[in-house]
Write an enzyme that holds these catalytic residues in place. Structure first.
Site, PDB file in Angstrom:
ATOM      1  N   LYS A   1      47.856  27.106  33.815  1.00  0.00           N
ATOM      2  CA  LYS A   1      48.981  27.556  33.914  1.00  0.00           C
ATOM      3  C   LYS A   1      49.634  27.906  35.245  1.00  0.00           C
ATOM      4  O   LYS A   1      50.583  27.442  35.645  1.00  0.00           O
ATOM      5  CB  LYS A   1      49.249  28.757  32.926  1.00  0.00           C
ATOM      6  CG  LYS A   1      48.979  28.920  31.740  1.00  0.00           C
ATOM      7  CD  LYS A   1      49.376  30.065  31.135  1.00  0.00           C
ATOM      8  CE  LYS A   1      48.587  31.503  31.290  1.00  0.00           C
ATOM      9  NZ  LYS A   1      47.093  31.465  31.013  1.00  0.00           N
TER      10      LYS A   1
ATOM     11  N   ARG B   1      38.764  39.026  28.468  1.00  0.00           N
ATOM     12  CA  ARG B   1      40.324  38.374  28.710  1.00  0.00           C
ATOM     13  C   ARG B   1      40.345  37.382  27.660  1.00  0.00           C
ATOM     14  O   ARG B   1      41.601  37.305  26.963  1.00  0.00           O
ATOM     15  CB  ARG B   1      40.454  37.871  29.928  1.00  0.00           C
ATOM     16  CG  ARG B   1      40.684  39.008  30.863  1.00  0.00           C
ATOM     17  CD  ARG B   1      40.622  38.423  32.563  1.00  0.00           C
ATOM     18  NE  ARG B   1      41.268  37.311  32.936  1.00  0.00           N
ATOM     19  CZ  ARG B   1      40.790  36.468  33.759  1.00  0.00           C
ATOM     20  NH1 ARG B   1      39.501  36.825  34.492  1.00  0.00           N
ATOM     21  NH2 ARG B   1      41.644  35.441  34.147  1.00  0.00           N
TER      22      ARG B   1
ATOM     23  N   ARG C   1      39.615  37.681  42.733  1.00  0.00           N
ATOM     24  CA  ARG C   1      39.968  38.433  41.876  1.00  0.00           C
ATOM     25  C   ARG C   1      38.776  39.566  41.245  1.00  0.00           C
ATOM     26  O   ARG C   1      38.023  38.862  40.885  1.00  0.00           O
ATOM     27  CB  ARG C   1      40.831  37.521  40.845  1.00  0.00           C
ATOM     28  CG  ARG C   1      42.050  37.411  41.165  1.00  0.00           C
ATOM     29  CD  ARG C   1      42.768  36.400  40.105  1.00  0.00           C
ATOM     30  NE  ARG C   1      42.728  36.722  38.805  1.00  0.00           N
ATOM     31  CZ  ARG C   1      43.372  36.477  37.827  1.00  0.00           C
ATOM     32  NH1 ARG C   1      44.091  35.422  38.082  1.00  0.00           N
ATOM     33  NH2 ARG C   1      43.283  36.657  36.454  1.00  0.00           N
TER      34      ARG C   1
ATOM     35  N   ARG D   1      52.802  37.409  26.405  1.00  0.00           N
ATOM     36  CA  ARG D   1      51.741  37.596  26.175  1.00  0.00           C
ATOM     37  C   ARG D   1      51.421  38.253  24.629  1.00  0.00           C
ATOM     38  O   ARG D   1      50.200  38.337  24.358  1.00  0.00           O
ATOM     39  CB  ARG D   1      50.613  38.247  27.051  1.00  0.00           C
ATOM     40  CG  ARG D   1      49.847  37.303  27.960  1.00  0.00           C
ATOM     41  CD  ARG D   1      49.312  37.972  28.795  1.00  0.00           C
ATOM     42  NE  ARG D   1      48.020  37.600  29.391  1.00  0.00           N
ATOM     43  CZ  ARG D   1      47.841  37.054  30.679  1.00  0.00           C
ATOM     44  NH1 ARG D   1      48.925  36.606  31.103  1.00  0.00           N
ATOM     45  NH2 ARG D   1      46.813  36.629  30.959  1.00  0.00           N
TER      46      ARG D   1
ATOM     47  N   ARG E   1      36.413  30.052  39.664  1.00  0.00           N
ATOM     48  CA  ARG E   1      37.426  30.516  40.346  1.00  0.00           C
ATOM     49  C   ARG E   1      36.725  31.655  41.111  1.00  0.00           C
ATOM     50  O   ARG E   1      37.198  32.270  42.128  1.00  0.00           O
ATOM     51  CB  ARG E   1      38.617  30.677  39.439  1.00  0.00           C
ATOM     52  CG  ARG E   1      39.696  31.046  40.264  1.00  0.00           C
ATOM     53  CD  ARG E   1      40.895  31.023  39.480  1.00  0.00           C
ATOM     54  NE  ARG E   1      41.039  32.416  38.568  1.00  0.00           N
ATOM     55  CZ  ARG E   1      41.957  32.294  37.647  1.00  0.00           C
ATOM     56  NH1 ARG E   1      42.829  31.437  37.291  1.00  0.00           N
ATOM     57  NH2 ARG E   1      42.014  33.437  36.782  1.00  0.00           N
TER      58      ARG E   1
END
Ligand code: ADP
Length: 193
Positions: A14, A145, A134, A89, A128
């Site tokens: 996204k 998640r 992060r 969400r 990632r």
């Protein structure tokens, strides 16, 4: 105005595709993940509260996110339209967004849902994590998640399907291939700026 939601699980691309769409169509990008991370790094009261949820892979409470979106929309009255990334969400967030946009005499025109197999999602997110910095890109939190996505976010697709606004897009090709599929849909509403 043209308002688009880019929908999909964590790791579906996204963020990357929003940047491409923003460049091509000059829409205002609104990412609740980015807005929240900004609050966290500035250690605002909202950020301190949000971090507790984010670090566990849980969704931040609806009222926190909805308030943040409302002020973001008000901040950019001249926008050609918005691309919402990572929002809504939950069904409550979707309903709140409909109300906010109605108040501005506009609406969501299109929801593009990126579809990527789960093994590929986990592979991308773990990859990632090596460079993103992060705190939520480690395998344990990633699995949470994705679980949270299935439980609370997936039903949002049904909400927009019922409104006839949902288009499913194959998201496991290259970045360019996926962008072509997405722009083919956006082009039906809006010409590149
Ligand atoms: P990803 O889609 O890869 O999980 P995001 O940057 O969109 O990454 O979100 C990171 C975290 O921020 C989420 O796990 C959640 O805790 C929080 N978050 C982002 N957007 C929302 C939202 N709309 N509602 C609730 N929590 C959110």
């Amino acid at each position: 105005m043209f308002n688009l939601i880019l929908f999909g699980p964590p790791g579906s691309g996204k963020g990357t595709q929003s940047a491409n769409i923003t460049d091509t169509y000059q829409l205002q990008h609104v990412s609740t993940g980015d807005l929240l991370r900004d609050e966290v790094s500035r250690k605002t009261p909202l950020g301190v509260e949000a971090k507790k949820y984010m670090d566990q892979g849980l969704l931040v409470p609806d009222e926190v996110v909805i308030g943040m979106i409302s002020s973001k929309i008000d901040d950019t009255p001249e926008a050609r339209g918005f691309i919402f990334d990572g929002f809504p969400r939950t069904k409550a967030q979707a309903e709140a967004l409909d109300k906010l946009l109605e108040f501005k005499n506009t609406e969501i025109h299109l929801v593009l849902a990126l579809e990527v197999p789960e093994v590929e999602l986990i592979k991308r997110l773990v990859g990632r994590g090596a460079t993103s910095g992060r705190s939520d890109d480690n395998e344990e939190v990633i699995v949470k998640r994705i679980k949270e996505y299935h439980a609370k976010t997936e039903p949002v697709a049904g909400y927009y399907f019922a409104q006839g606004k949902l288009e499913r897009i194959k998201g496991d090709g290259t970045i360019d291939e996926t962008f072509k599929l997405l722009s083919k849909e956006v082009d039906k509403y809006l010409l590149p700026a």
